[in-house]
Design a protein around this motif. Structure first.
Motif, PDB file in Angstrom:
ATOM      1  N   GLY A 283      35.309  46.341   8.420  1.00  0.00           N
ATOM      2  CA  GLY A 283      35.867  45.728   7.213  1.00  0.00           C
ATOM      3  C   GLY A 283      37.378  45.840   7.161  1.00  0.00           C
ATOM      4  N   GLU A 284      37.903  47.021   7.493  1.00  0.00           N
ATOM      5  CA  GLU A 284      39.349  47.186   7.505  1.00  0.00           C
ATOM      6  C   GLU A 284      39.968  46.352   8.620  1.00  0.00           C
ATOM      7  N   ALA A 285      39.310  46.313   9.775  1.00  0.00           N
ATOM      8  CA  ALA A 285      39.809  45.500  10.884  1.00  0.00           C
ATOM      9  C   ALA A 285      39.880  44.024  10.477  1.00  0.00           C
ATOM     10  N   ALA A 286      38.852  43.548   9.809  1.00  0.00           N
ATOM     11  CA  ALA A 286      38.828  42.151   9.361  1.00  0.00           C
ATOM     12  C   ALA A 286      39.975  41.871   8.393  1.00  0.00           C
ATOM     13  N   ARG A 287      40.186  42.767   7.447  1.00  0.00           N
ATOM     14  CA  ARG A 287      41.257  42.595   6.473  1.00  0.00           C
ATOM     15  C   ARG A 287      42.622  42.560   7.158  1.00  0.00           C
ATOM     16  N   LEU A 288      42.856  43.490   8.070  1.00  0.00           N
ATOM     17  CA  LEU A 288      44.146  43.583   8.735  1.00  0.00           C
ATOM     18  C   LEU A 288      44.401  42.437   9.719  1.00  0.00           C
ATOM     19  N   CYS A 289      43.319  41.838  10.217  1.00  0.00           N
ATOM     20  CA  CYS A 289      43.459  40.732  11.178  1.00  0.00           C
ATOM     21  C   CYS A 289      43.381  39.361  10.514  1.00  0.00           C
ATOM     22  N   GLY A 290      42.983  39.332   9.248  1.00  0.00           N
ATOM     23  CA  GLY A 290      42.870  38.059   8.547  1.00  0.00           C
ATOM     24  C   GLY A 290      41.679  37.227   8.988  1.00  0.00           C
ATOM     25  N   VAL A 291      40.596  37.913   9.381  1.00  0.00           N
ATOM     26  CA  VAL A 291      39.372  37.225   9.806  1.00  0.00           C
ATOM     27  C   VAL A 291      38.195  37.845   9.064  1.00  0.00           C
ATOM     28  N   GLY A 292      37.001  37.300   9.257  1.00  0.00           N
ATOM     29  CA  GLY A 292      35.808  37.835   8.618  1.00  0.00           C
ATOM     30  C   GLY A 292      35.202  38.984   9.404  1.00  0.00           C
ATOM     31  N   ILE A 293      34.376  39.765   8.728  1.00  0.00           N
ATOM     32  CA  ILE A 293      33.705  40.890   9.382  1.00  0.00           C
ATOM     33  C   ILE A 293      32.854  40.408  10.552  1.00  0.00           C
ATOM     34  N   HIS A 294      32.184  39.278  10.380  1.00  0.00           N
ATOM     35  CA  HIS A 294      31.344  38.767  11.469  1.00  0.00           C
ATOM     36  C   HIS A 294      32.171  38.430  12.707  1.00  0.00           C
ATOM     37  N   THR A 295      33.412  38.025  12.509  1.00  0.00           N
ATOM     38  CA  THR A 295      34.296  37.767  13.647  1.00  0.00           C
ATOM     39  C   THR A 295      34.575  39.071  14.388  1.00  0.00           C
ATOM     40  N   ILE A 296      34.869  40.134  13.657  1.00  0.00           N
ATOM     41  CA  ILE A 296      35.129  41.436  14.274  1.00  0.00           C
ATOM     42  C   ILE A 296      33.890  41.918  15.019  1.00  0.00           C
ATOM     43  N   VAL A 297      32.729  41.803  14.400  1.00  0.00           N
ATOM     44  CA  VAL A 297      31.477  42.211  15.051  1.00  0.00           C
ATOM     45  C   VAL A 297      31.266  41.392  16.329  1.00  0.00           C
ATOM     46  N   GLY A 298      31.562  40.104  16.266  1.00  0.00           N
ATOM     47  CA  GLY A 298      31.457  39.256  17.451  1.00  0.00           C
ATOM     48  C   GLY A 298      32.387  39.711  18.561  1.00  0.00           C
ATOM     49  N   TRP A 299      33.603  40.099  18.186  1.00  0.00           N
ATOM     50  CA  TRP A 299      34.553  40.612  19.181  1.00  0.00           C
ATOM     51  C   TRP A 299      34.018  41.895  19.807  1.00  0.00           C
ATOM     52  N   CYS A 300      33.329  42.709  19.023  1.00  0.00           N
ATOM     53  CA  CYS A 300      32.724  43.938  19.561  1.00  0.00           C
ATOM     54  C   CYS A 300      31.590  43.596  20.530  1.00  0.00           C
ATOM     55  N   ILE A 301      30.705  42.730  20.097  1.00  0.00           N
ATOM     56  CA  ILE A 301      29.542  42.364  20.912  1.00  0.00           C
ATOM     57  C   ILE A 301      29.964  41.748  22.242  1.00  0.00           C
ATOM     58  N   THR A 302      30.990  40.917  22.215  1.00  0.00           N
ATOM     59  CA  THR A 302      31.455  40.265  23.443  1.00  0.00           C
ATOM     60  C   THR A 302      32.472  41.113  24.196  1.00  0.00           C
ATOM     61  N   GLU A 303      32.693  42.336  23.709  1.00  0.00           N
ATOM     62  CA  GLU A 303      33.581  43.310  24.342  1.00  0.00           C
ATOM     63  C   GLU A 303      35.034  42.851  24.429  1.00  0.00           C
ATOM     64  N   LEU A 304      35.461  42.075  23.438  1.00  0.00           N
ATOM     65  CA  LEU A 304      36.870  41.691  23.364  1.00  0.00           C
ATOM     66  C   LEU A 304      37.711  42.825  22.799  1.00  0.00           C
ATOM     67  N   VAL A 305      37.079  43.722  22.055  1.00  0.00           N
ATOM     68  CA  VAL A 305      37.762  44.907  21.537  1.00  0.00           C
ATOM     69  C   VAL A 305      36.911  46.131  21.849  1.00  0.00           C
ATOM     70  N   LYS A 306      37.575  47.269  21.956  1.00  0.00           N
ATOM     71  CA  LYS A 306      36.871  48.527  22.174  1.00  0.00           C
ATOM     72  C   LYS A 306      36.382  49.049  20.832  1.00  0.00           C
ATOM     73  N   PHE A 307      35.199  49.639  20.845  1.00  0.00           N
ATOM     74  CA  PHE A 307      34.604  50.160  19.616  1.00  0.00           C
ATOM     75  C   PHE A 307      33.575  51.215  19.977  1.00  0.00           C
ATOM     76  N   TYR A 308      33.113  51.918  18.978  1.00  0.00           N
ATOM     77  CA  TYR A 308      31.935  52.757  19.160  1.00  0.00           C
ATOM     78  C   TYR A 308      31.043  52.561  17.949  1.00  0.00           C
ATOM     79  N   SER A 309      29.758  52.781  18.141  1.00  0.00           N
ATOM     80  CA  SER A 309      28.777  52.654  17.064  1.00  0.00           C
ATOM     81  C   SER A 309      28.516  54.021  16.463  1.00  0.00           C
ATOM     82  N   ILE A 310      28.299  54.033  15.154  1.00  0.00           N
ATOM     83  CA  ILE A 310      27.939  55.257  14.459  1.00  0.00           C
ATOM     84  C   ILE A 310      26.467  55.535  14.775  1.00  0.00           C
ATOM     85  N   PRO A 311      26.158  56.703  15.326  1.00  0.00           N
ATOM     86  CA  PRO A 311      24.762  57.005  15.675  1.00  0.00           C
ATOM     87  C   PRO A 311      23.818  56.853  14.477  1.00  0.00           C
ATOM     88  N   GLY A 312      22.679  56.224  14.728  1.00  0.00           N
ATOM     89  CA  GLY A 312      21.664  56.058  13.697  1.00  0.00           C
ATOM     90  C   GLY A 312      21.938  54.947  12.704  1.00  0.00           C
TER      91      GLY A 312
END
Length: 82
Positions: A22-51
């Motif tokens: 959510g913060e990434a989306a706000r700071l980048c001026g895009v939607g949360i789904h866009t950020i999630v898409g960037w994660c899924i396609t490995e355009l950005v580095k991320f980690y998932s919260i366990p569970g």
């Protein structure tokens, strides 16, 4: 929050800030789904919260992607100076 993130050689070498999608989306001026898409396609580095489905996104990789895509980085740079 500071975590270790992998560099291009897949070694933990760079200390980075990680933020919510959510913060990434706000700071980048895009939607949360866009950020999630960037994660899924490995355009950005991320980690998932366990569970959960929650993710934390690397500020450094967000900045790199925005610059490569010629998108504005002013909000990101203001809150997380390089």
């Amino acid at each position: 929050m500071t975590k270790k993130t992998k560099d291009t050689d897949d070694e933990f070498t760079k200390t980075d800030n990680f933020i919510t999608t959510g913060e990434a989306a706000r700071l980048c001026g895009v939607g949360i789904h866009t950020i999630v898409g960037w994660c899924i396609t490995e355009l950005v580095k991320f980690y998932s919260i366990p569970g959960s489905t929650h993710r934390r996104v690397s500020v450094h990789s967000l900045r790199s992607l925005l610059r490569k895509s010629k998108m504005p980085t002013d909000l990101l740079d203001k809150e997380y100076p390089a």
